[in-house]
Design a protein around this motif. Structure first.
Motif, PDB file in Angstrom:
ATOM      1  N   SER A  42      -2.607 -11.248  23.799  1.00  0.00           N
ATOM      2  CA  SER A  42      -1.770 -12.317  24.351  1.00  0.00           C
ATOM      3  C   SER A  42      -2.079 -13.656  23.687  1.00  0.00           C
ATOM      4  N   VAL A  43      -3.310 -13.888  23.277  1.00  0.00           N
ATOM      5  CA  VAL A  43      -3.648 -15.119  22.549  1.00  0.00           C
ATOM      6  C   VAL A  43      -2.949 -15.128  21.191  1.00  0.00           C
ATOM      7  N   ASP A  44      -2.960 -14.010  20.483  1.00  0.00           N
ATOM      8  CA  ASP A  44      -2.270 -13.924  19.186  1.00  0.00           C
ATOM      9  C   ASP A  44      -0.764 -14.105  19.353  1.00  0.00           C
ATOM     10  N   ARG A  45      -0.211 -13.513  20.387  1.00  0.00           N
ATOM     11  CA  ARG A  45       1.226 -13.644  20.640  1.00  0.00           C
ATOM     12  C   ARG A  45       1.586 -15.100  20.948  1.00  0.00           C
ATOM     13  N   ALA A  46       0.746 -15.781  21.696  1.00  0.00           N
ATOM     14  CA  ALA A  46       0.999 -17.186  22.028  1.00  0.00           C
ATOM     15  C   ALA A  46       0.924 -18.062  20.783  1.00  0.00           C
ATOM     16  N   ARG A  47      -0.058 -17.817  19.914  1.00  0.00           N
ATOM     17  CA  ARG A  47      -0.152 -18.593  18.663  1.00  0.00           C
ATOM     18  C   ARG A  47       1.084 -18.409  17.806  1.00  0.00           C
ATOM     19  N   GLU A  48       1.542 -17.173  17.720  1.00  0.00           N
ATOM     20  CA  GLU A  48       2.728 -16.892  16.919  1.00  0.00           C
ATOM     21  C   GLU A  48       3.958 -17.589  17.493  1.00  0.00           C
ATOM     22  N   ASP A  49       4.083 -17.587  18.809  1.00  0.00           N
ATOM     23  CA  ASP A  49       5.206 -18.265  19.450  1.00  0.00           C
ATOM     24  C   ASP A  49       5.148 -19.781  19.233  1.00  0.00           C
ATOM     25  N   ASP A  89       5.420  -8.688  13.349  1.00  0.00           N
ATOM     26  CA  ASP A  89       6.425  -7.853  12.695  1.00  0.00           C
ATOM     27  C   ASP A  89       6.041  -7.477  11.268  1.00  0.00           C
ATOM     28  N   GLY A  90       4.883  -7.944  10.786  1.00  0.00           N
ATOM     29  CA  GLY A  90       4.402  -7.581   9.456  1.00  0.00           C
ATOM     30  C   GLY A  90       4.792  -8.543   8.356  1.00  0.00           C
ATOM     31  N   THR A  91       5.576  -9.567   8.663  1.00  0.00           N
ATOM     32  CA  THR A  91       5.958 -10.543   7.644  1.00  0.00           C
ATOM     33  C   THR A  91       4.898 -11.643   7.547  1.00  0.00           C
ATOM     34  N   TRP A  92       4.754 -12.184   6.361  1.00  0.00           N
ATOM     35  CA  TRP A  92       3.793 -13.272   6.158  1.00  0.00           C
ATOM     36  C   TRP A  92       4.321 -14.549   6.775  1.00  0.00           C
ATOM     37  N   PHE A  93       3.412 -15.358   7.331  1.00  0.00           N
ATOM     38  CA  PHE A  93       3.827 -16.627   7.933  1.00  0.00           C
ATOM     39  C   PHE A  93       4.443 -17.552   6.893  1.00  0.00           C
ATOM     40  N   PRO A 150       3.491 -31.649  14.167  1.00  0.00           N
ATOM     41  CA  PRO A 150       2.783 -30.641  14.957  1.00  0.00           C
ATOM     42  C   PRO A 150       1.636 -29.999  14.175  1.00  0.00           C
ATOM     43  N   VAL A 151       0.657 -29.528  14.902  1.00  0.00           N
ATOM     44  CA  VAL A 151      -0.499 -28.866  14.315  1.00  0.00           C
ATOM     45  C   VAL A 151      -0.198 -27.378  14.190  1.00  0.00           C
ATOM     46  N   ASP A 152      -0.434 -26.829  13.006  1.00  0.00           N
ATOM     47  CA  ASP A 152      -0.268 -25.396  12.791  1.00  0.00           C
ATOM     48  C   ASP A 152      -1.320 -24.667  13.627  1.00  0.00           C
ATOM     49  N   MET A 194      13.021 -34.835  -1.086  1.00  0.00           N
ATOM     50  CA  MET A 194      11.895 -33.986  -1.478  1.00  0.00           C
ATOM     51  C   MET A 194      11.664 -32.788  -0.556  1.00  0.00           C
ATOM     52  N   ILE A 195      12.020 -32.894   0.724  1.00  0.00           N
ATOM     53  CA  ILE A 195      11.695 -31.829   1.678  1.00  0.00           C
ATOM     54  C   ILE A 195      12.960 -31.388   2.413  1.00  0.00           C
ATOM     55  N   ALA A 196      13.436 -30.195   2.078  1.00  0.00           N
ATOM     56  CA  ALA A 196      14.607 -29.648   2.759  1.00  0.00           C
ATOM     57  C   ALA A 196      14.230 -28.596   3.785  1.00  0.00           C
ATOM     58  N   ASP A 197      13.027 -28.056   3.657  1.00  0.00           N
ATOM     59  CA  ASP A 197      12.551 -27.028   4.574  1.00  0.00           C
ATOM     60  C   ASP A 197      11.033 -27.118   4.608  1.00  0.00           C
ATOM     61  N   VAL A 198      10.439 -26.426   5.551  1.00  0.00           N
ATOM     62  CA  VAL A 198       8.987 -26.425   5.680  1.00  0.00           C
ATOM     63  C   VAL A 198       8.538 -25.025   6.074  1.00  0.00           C
ATOM     64  N   ARG A 199       7.360 -24.638   5.590  1.00  0.00           N
ATOM     65  CA  ARG A 199       6.799 -23.329   5.903  1.00  0.00           C
ATOM     66  C   ARG A 199       5.345 -23.493   6.323  1.00  0.00           C
ATOM     67  N   SER A 200       4.800 -22.471   6.921  1.00  0.00           N
ATOM     68  CA  SER A 200       3.410 -22.517   7.358  1.00  0.00           C
ATOM     69  C   SER A 200       2.486 -22.239   6.179  1.00  0.00           C
ATOM     70  N   GLY A 201       1.327 -22.868   6.192  1.00  0.00           N
ATOM     71  CA  GLY A 201       0.325 -22.624   5.171  1.00  0.00           C
ATOM     72  C   GLY A 201      -0.681 -21.568   5.580  1.00  0.00           C
ATOM     73  N   ALA A 202      -0.453 -20.907   6.697  1.00  0.00           N
ATOM     74  CA  ALA A 202      -1.384 -19.896   7.198  1.00  0.00           C
ATOM     75  C   ALA A 202      -1.303 -18.628   6.337  1.00  0.00           C
TER      76      ALA A 202
END
Length: 123
Positions: free
Chosen positions: A32-39, A116-120, A79-81, A102-110
């Protein structure tokens, strides 16, 4: 007179019961902690992308830095990752036309994968 206290058998039975309860509860807790972080990560990405889109709609160009979203009051703070525990780990994605900003989108650096098996970094 008999001394008051617990026998070794009573203590061992109690410890065994507590151990069985923990073997059931601890895996669910960490899941549940991992699920909350992902959410939280999904929500943070949504908020950042929404702020970038609103910035572009208002100013007709993308921000040059994420901090510009804060200075222009589109966000209160970056926000903090939840995985890297840093507000500086977001990876900006440039637009196809660099003349629009310069910035049209943003992704996580994790460096982790989601449930679901996809990279952050691919979200």
């Amino acid at each position: 007179m008999r001394a008051k206290g617990f026998t070794l058998i009573e203590v061992l039975v109690t410890m065994a019961i507590v151990a069985m309860i923990l073997t059931l509860a601890v895996p669910r807790y960490f899941a549940s902690v991992d699920r909350a972080r992902e959410d939280v990560l999904r929500e943070d990405l949504y908020l950042l992308r929404d702020a970038i889109d609103k910035f572009y709609a208002d100013k007709n160009h993308y921000p040059s830095k994420l901090d510009e979203l804060v200075t222009e009051k589109y966000l209160r703070a970056i926000p903090v990752d939840p995985y890297t525990k840093s507000a500086r780990s977001w990876v900006p994605v440039a637009p196809e036309e660099t003349s629009t900003g310069m910035i049209a989108d943003v992704r996580s650096g994790a460096p982790n994968k989601g449930r679901d098996g996809t990279w952050f970094k691919d979200w």
